[in-house]
Design a protein around this motif. Structure first.
Motif, mmCIF file in Angstrom:
data_model
loop_
_atom_site.group_PDB
_atom_site.id
_atom_site.type_symbol
_atom_site.label_atom_id
_atom_site.label_comp_id
_atom_site.label_asym_id
_atom_site.label_seq_id
_atom_site.Cartn_x
_atom_site.Cartn_y
_atom_site.Cartn_z
ATOM 1 N N UNK A 86 51.578 47.791 80.703
ATOM 2 C CA UNK A 86 50.795 48.367 79.703
ATOM 3 C C UNK A 86 51.654 48.875 78.488
ATOM 4 N N UNK A 87 50.960 49.156 77.511
ATOM 5 C CA UNK A 87 51.617 49.495 76.135
ATOM 6 C C UNK A 87 52.050 51.006 76.510
ATOM 7 N N UNK A 88 52.998 51.719 75.660
ATOM 8 C CA UNK A 88 53.441 52.841 75.685
ATOM 9 C C UNK A 88 52.335 54.082 75.751
ATOM 10 N N UNK A 89 51.039 53.683 75.312
ATOM 11 C CA UNK A 89 49.915 54.572 75.060
ATOM 12 C C UNK A 89 49.239 54.495 76.260
ATOM 13 N N UNK A 90 49.472 54.066 77.436
ATOM 14 C CA UNK A 90 48.841 54.194 78.372
ATOM 15 C C UNK A 90 49.687 54.758 79.651
ATOM 16 N N UNK A 127 60.498 55.980 78.216
ATOM 17 C CA UNK A 127 60.474 56.670 77.129
ATOM 18 C C UNK A 127 61.565 57.301 76.973
ATOM 19 N N UNK A 128 61.956 57.697 75.869
ATOM 20 C CA UNK A 128 63.247 58.458 75.396
ATOM 21 C C UNK A 128 62.963 60.176 75.449
ATOM 22 N N UNK A 129 61.352 60.442 75.992
ATOM 23 C CA UNK A 129 61.180 61.834 75.784
ATOM 24 C C UNK A 129 61.896 62.625 76.793
ATOM 25 N N UNK A 184 53.172 57.382 72.021
ATOM 26 C CA UNK A 184 53.702 57.233 73.836
ATOM 27 C C UNK A 184 52.668 58.197 74.524
ATOM 28 N N UNK A 185 52.280 57.845 75.671
ATOM 29 C CA UNK A 185 51.543 58.491 76.467
ATOM 30 C C UNK A 185 52.171 59.907 76.845
#
Length: 192
Positions: A70-74, A85-87, A171-172
């Motif tokens: 899935x996309x990073x928005x999921x 993610x780099x979060x 990003x999610x």
């Protein structure tokens, strides 16, 4: 339809560019993660109707269940793998390698839609408001015809125009599923 006149399409595409699931007609302002959670695909997976095959056993003993990307928005789920993610800080080389492979695999969705756009250009033009309610059915029909043409080994029209747009998705920002994190870590380790 939202005020921008956009309608969104969610799709699951296999490695050959065939559409396995298409959900069309979502308002343009919706987040992809929200669309996913309201889709029949999500319900089918959560109800164990799909992705219930045998897990892949790695040499190191890790068991990788069936999954989709899935996309990073999921959200990261045990069956829905998103990129690292780099979060939480800088990414390791293993995570960067995973993200690179994940990105190439996700490009298959964009390529499948680009091929649909090449074949049926009228679909991607601005629609008359009176015709918009037919949009989901037309998109799904185009995707099914696309699959049929792949099965028949039909050659794509020769065009030089680049039809694909690269869209930056947010990003999610929720909590990641531990099962999904474990699977991403195991696959990233395997890819390195």
């Amino acid at each position: 339809m939202d005020e921008s006149g956009c309608l969104l399409v969610q799709a699951l595409v296999d490695s050959e560019g065939r559409f396995l699931d298409v959900s069309a007609g979502w308002p343009g302002g919706k987040k992809l993660g929200d669309i996913l959670k309201k889709s029949k695909l999500f319900t089918g997976i959560e109800d164990s109707k799909y992705l219930n095959g045998q897990p892949f056993e790695q040499n190191n003993g890790n068991s990788i269940p069936q999954y989709i990307l899935g996309n990073s928005d999921c959200p990261l789920l045990s069956w829905l793998l998103t990129s690292f993610s780099e979060k939480n800080g800088e990414l390791s080389s293993i995570e960067l390698a995973f993200n690179k492979v994940h990105s190439r695999a996700m490009d298959l969705v964009g390529t499948a839609f680009a091929n649909v756009k090449k074949r049926w250009k009228v679909v991607w033009k601005k629609w008359n408001r009176q015709c918009v309610e037919a949009f989901p059915f037309v998109i799904v029909s185009c995707c099914l015809l696309h699959n049929f043409l792949i099965k028949c080994s039909e050659v794509m029209p020769d065009e030089n125009a680049e039809l694909r747009r690269n869209i930056e998705l947010p990003e999610f920002d929720g909590e990641d599923d531990e099962g999904g994190k474990k699977t991403c870590d195991a696959l990233a380790s395997h890819l390195s």
